[in-house]
Motif scaffolding. Structure first.
Motif, mmCIF file in Angstrom:
data_model
loop_
_atom_site.group_PDB
_atom_site.id
_atom_site.type_symbol
_atom_site.label_atom_id
_atom_site.label_comp_id
_atom_site.label_asym_id
_atom_site.label_seq_id
_atom_site.Cartn_x
_atom_site.Cartn_y
_atom_site.Cartn_z
ATOM 1 N N SER A 99 0.812 -1.217 0.000
ATOM 2 C CA SER A 99 0.000 0.000 0.000
ATOM 3 C C SER A 99 0.848 1.271 0.000
ATOM 4 O O SER A 99 0.448 2.286 -0.569
ATOM 5 C CB SER A 99 -0.952 0.001 1.199
ATOM 6 O OG SER A 99 -0.234 -0.084 2.422
ATOM 7 N N GLN A 228 -1.642 -0.598 18.627
ATOM 8 C CA GLN A 228 -2.440 -1.304 17.630
ATOM 9 C C GLN A 228 -1.545 -1.687 16.447
ATOM 10 O O GLN A 228 -0.599 -0.974 16.103
ATOM 11 C CB GLN A 228 -3.581 -0.399 17.127
ATOM 12 C CG GLN A 228 -4.535 -1.035 16.150
ATOM 13 C CD GLN A 228 -5.427 -2.071 16.803
ATOM 14 O OE1 GLN A 228 -5.962 -1.848 17.881
ATOM 15 N NE2 GLN A 228 -5.572 -3.227 16.169
ATOM 16 N N ALA A 230 -1.779 -2.883 12.251
ATOM 17 C CA ALA A 230 -2.663 -2.891 11.079
ATOM 18 C C ALA A 230 -1.826 -3.193 9.850
ATOM 19 O O ALA A 230 -0.651 -2.816 9.771
ATOM 20 C CB ALA A 230 -3.376 -1.550 10.929
ATOM 21 N N GLN A 232 -2.707 -2.410 6.576
ATOM 22 C CA GLN A 232 -2.883 -1.469 5.473
ATOM 23 C C GLN A 232 -2.501 -0.074 5.940
ATOM 24 O O GLN A 232 -2.927 0.367 7.015
ATOM 25 C CB GLN A 232 -4.335 -1.468 4.982
ATOM 26 C CG GLN A 232 -4.809 -2.788 4.378
ATOM 27 C CD GLN A 232 -4.080 -3.135 3.103
ATOM 28 O OE1 GLN A 232 -3.589 -2.245 2.394
ATOM 29 N NE2 GLN A 232 -3.989 -4.416 2.794
ATOM 30 N N GLN A 234 -3.462 2.774 4.817
ATOM 31 C CA GLN A 234 -4.632 3.641 4.944
ATOM 32 C C GLN A 234 -5.315 3.431 6.294
ATOM 33 O O GLN A 234 -5.808 4.383 6.903
ATOM 34 C CB GLN A 234 -5.627 3.365 3.805
ATOM 35 C CG GLN A 234 -5.104 3.716 2.418
ATOM 36 C CD GLN A 234 -4.372 2.552 1.761
ATOM 37 O OE1 GLN A 234 -3.857 1.668 2.447
ATOM 38 N NE2 GLN A 234 -4.335 2.556 0.440
ATOM 39 N N THR A 235 -5.333 2.190 6.757
ATOM 40 C CA THR A 235 -5.945 1.887 8.058
ATOM 41 C C THR A 235 -5.129 2.520 9.185
ATOM 42 O O THR A 235 -5.688 3.083 10.137
ATOM 43 C CB THR A 235 -6.032 0.368 8.269
ATOM 44 O OG1 THR A 235 -6.780 -0.207 7.207
ATOM 45 C CG2 THR A 235 -6.696 0.039 9.595
ATOM 46 N N ILE A 236 -3.808 2.424 9.073
ATOM 47 C CA ILE A 236 -2.940 3.023 10.089
ATOM 48 C C ILE A 236 -3.187 4.526 10.202
ATOM 49 O O ILE A 236 -3.340 5.071 11.311
ATOM 50 C CB ILE A 236 -1.458 2.733 9.768
ATOM 51 C CG1 ILE A 236 -1.152 1.251 9.998
ATOM 52 C CG2 ILE A 236 -0.533 3.613 10.611
ATOM 53 C CD1 ILE A 236 0.258 0.838 9.614
ATOM 54 N N SER A 238 -5.872 6.123 9.326
ATOM 55 C CA SER A 238 -7.217 6.337 9.873
ATOM 56 C C SER A 238 -7.208 6.216 11.394
ATOM 57 O O SER A 238 -7.878 6.990 12.094
ATOM 58 C CB SER A 238 -8.197 5.317 9.283
ATOM 59 O OG SER A 238 -8.397 5.549 7.909
ATOM 60 N N LEU A 239 -6.445 5.269 11.921
ATOM 61 C CA LEU A 239 -6.347 5.102 13.374
ATOM 62 C C LEU A 239 -5.627 6.286 14.022
ATOM 63 O O LEU A 239 -5.969 6.705 15.129
ATOM 64 C CB LEU A 239 -5.632 3.790 13.702
ATOM 65 C CG LEU A 239 -6.369 2.501 13.274
ATOM 66 C CD1 LEU A 239 -5.514 1.274 13.535
ATOM 67 C CD2 LEU A 239 -7.705 2.389 13.999
ATOM 68 N N ARG A 258 -5.231 13.380 5.273
ATOM 69 C CA ARG A 258 -6.336 12.884 6.083
ATOM 70 C C ARG A 258 -6.638 13.917 7.170
ATOM 71 O O ARG A 258 -5.725 14.376 7.870
ATOM 72 C CB ARG A 258 -5.983 11.537 6.716
ATOM 73 C CG ARG A 258 -7.099 10.890 7.506
ATOM 74 C CD ARG A 258 -8.287 10.520 6.613
ATOM 75 N NE ARG A 258 -7.910 9.648 5.533
ATOM 76 C CZ ARG A 258 -7.833 8.312 5.627
ATOM 77 N NH1 ARG A 258 -8.123 7.722 6.771
ATOM 78 N NH2 ARG A 258 -7.495 7.596 4.586
#
Length: 300
Positions: A99, A228, A230, A232, A234-236, A238-239, A258
Motif C-alpha cells: 500500500s 495497535q 494494522a 494497510q 490507509q488503516t494506520i 485512519s487510526l 487525512r
C-alpha cells in the motif's frame, strides 16, 4: 484441408477469375483449379459456378467465405503476434504492490510501462510483502513492489531497490493542539514522543519495516508502546486520525491527506527501502521489458 487451400479459395473469391487469382498467388492456373476442385470434394459441395466466360460464388461459397476470410487473416497475423509476444510488446503482466508504494513509486512506474507497452494486459494486485513472496514463489504474480526484505528473501527470488526514503511521524493533530508533543519548526523535538502509543505494521507482514522502527526506538533507549497493529497503511493513518496513536511512516505518505493527521519530520530518521522482487526463473518477455523500465527512484 489445409491453409494453402483456404488461401486459394479466398483469392478466387476475391477476383472471380482463376487466371488473375493464380497470378496473385504466384502460381499457374491448372494447379489452382485442381486445389479448388479438391477442396470442393472435401467439403461435399460446389464453391463456384463456372462457365467459359465467368466464375461466380455459389450460395454455399458466399456463406462459407464469411468464415474463411477472418480465419485466413488471423493465421496471417500470427507471425506478427508472435513477435509482439516474444518482445514483450503484448501479453500479460501481473504486478503486486504494498500500500505504501501507491504513494511513491507505483504511479510513475505504471504510467511509464503502460505508455511504452499499451498492448500488455497489466494486472495490479495490492498485497503485503509476505503474501507477495509466497505468490512469487508459486508463480501467481510476475513481480512485486514490497518493503525491503532482501535479507529474508528466498534464494529463488531476485531483488532490486527502487526507493529509499526517511520515515516521518504521522500524529493526531489534536495532540499538537493539546501540547502533548514537543514540536519546533514543524519537527518533533526530543525523545518524549517515543512514550506515546504507537500504531505499526505487524512483524510477520513487513519484517524489515517493523524491525526498522523497533531499532530506531531502541537506539535511543526506548521500548515502543504498541497500541495497535494494522496491515494497510490507509488503516494506520485512519487510526492516527482517530487519536488512537501515532505512526512512523514513509515520507511519501505525506501525499495521503487525512483530516486530523499531521506529518512531522524526525531528527535522525531511519530510511525505509522499497524494492522490486521477481522469480529468477520467470522468463516472461513482459517481465523482462518491465524490469528494463523499473529503475531506482530518487528520495521522496
Amino acid at each position: 484441408m489445409d491453409l494453402r487451400q483456404l488461401r486459394h479459395f479466398v483469392a478466387v473469391a476475391d477476383t472471380l477469375h482463376f487466371g488473375r487469382a493464380a497470378e496473385r498467388l504466384g502460381m499457374t492456373q491448372p494447379p489452382l483449379s485442381q486445389s479448388i476442385l479438391a477442396l470442393e470434394r472435401q467439403l461435399g459441395g460446389d464453391l463456384f459456378v463456372r462457365s467459359k466466360r465467368s466464375v461466380a460464388l455459389t450460395a454455399f461459397g458466399r456463406q462459407w467465405l464469411e468464415h474463411v476470410r477472418p480465419a485466413v487473416a488471423a493465421v496471417a497475423a500470427l507471425p506478427a503476434i508472435a513477435e509482439r509476444l516474444r518482445s514483450g510488446a503484448s501479453g500479460r503482466l501481473s504486478l503486486a504492490f504494498v500500500s505504501t508504494a501507491d504513494y511513491s513509486v507505483l504511479p510513475t512506474l505504471v504510467e511509464r510501462y503502460s505508455s511504452a507497452f499499451p498492448e500488455v494486459e497489466l494486472e495490479l494486485v495490492e498485497a503485503t510483502s509476505d503474501i507477495q513472496v509466497e505468490d512469487l514463489l508459486n508463480g501467481r504474480i510476475n513481480a512485486g513492489i514490497l518493503i525491503s526484505t532482501r535479507s529474508a528473501l528466498p534464494p529463488a527470488l531476485a531483488y532490486r531497490p527502487l526507493l529509499n526514503e526517511p520515515l516521518v511521524a504521522a500524529v493526531p493533530e489534536s495532540w499538537i493542539e493539546e501540547g502533548r508533543l514537543a514540536t519546533g519548526g514543524g519537527t518533533l523535538r526530543g525523545d518524549g514522543w517515543m512514550a506515546q502509543p504507537l500504531i505499526i505494521f505487524p512483524a510477520r507482514v513487513a519484517p524489515d519495516f517493523h524491525d526498522l522502527v523497533m531499532r530506531f526506538y531502541r537506539s535511543r533507549g526506548h521500548q515502543p508502546f504498541i497500541r495497535q497493529e494494522a496491515i494497510q497503511m490507509q488503516t494506520i493513518i485512519s487510526l492516527v486520525s482517530a487519536g488512537l496513536g501515532m505512526a512512523l511512516v514513509p515520507a511519501s505518505l505525506r501525499h495521503l491527506a487525512r483530516t486530523g493527521v499531521r506529518y512531522l519530520p524526525l531528527a535522525g530518521a531511519p530510511e525505509l527501502e522499497t524494492g522490486l522482487a521477481w522469480h529468477e526463473r520467470d522468463d516472461s518477455p513482459t517481465l523482462a521489458a518491465f524490469l528494463a523500465l523499473a529503475s531506482p527512484s530518487s528520495r521522496a
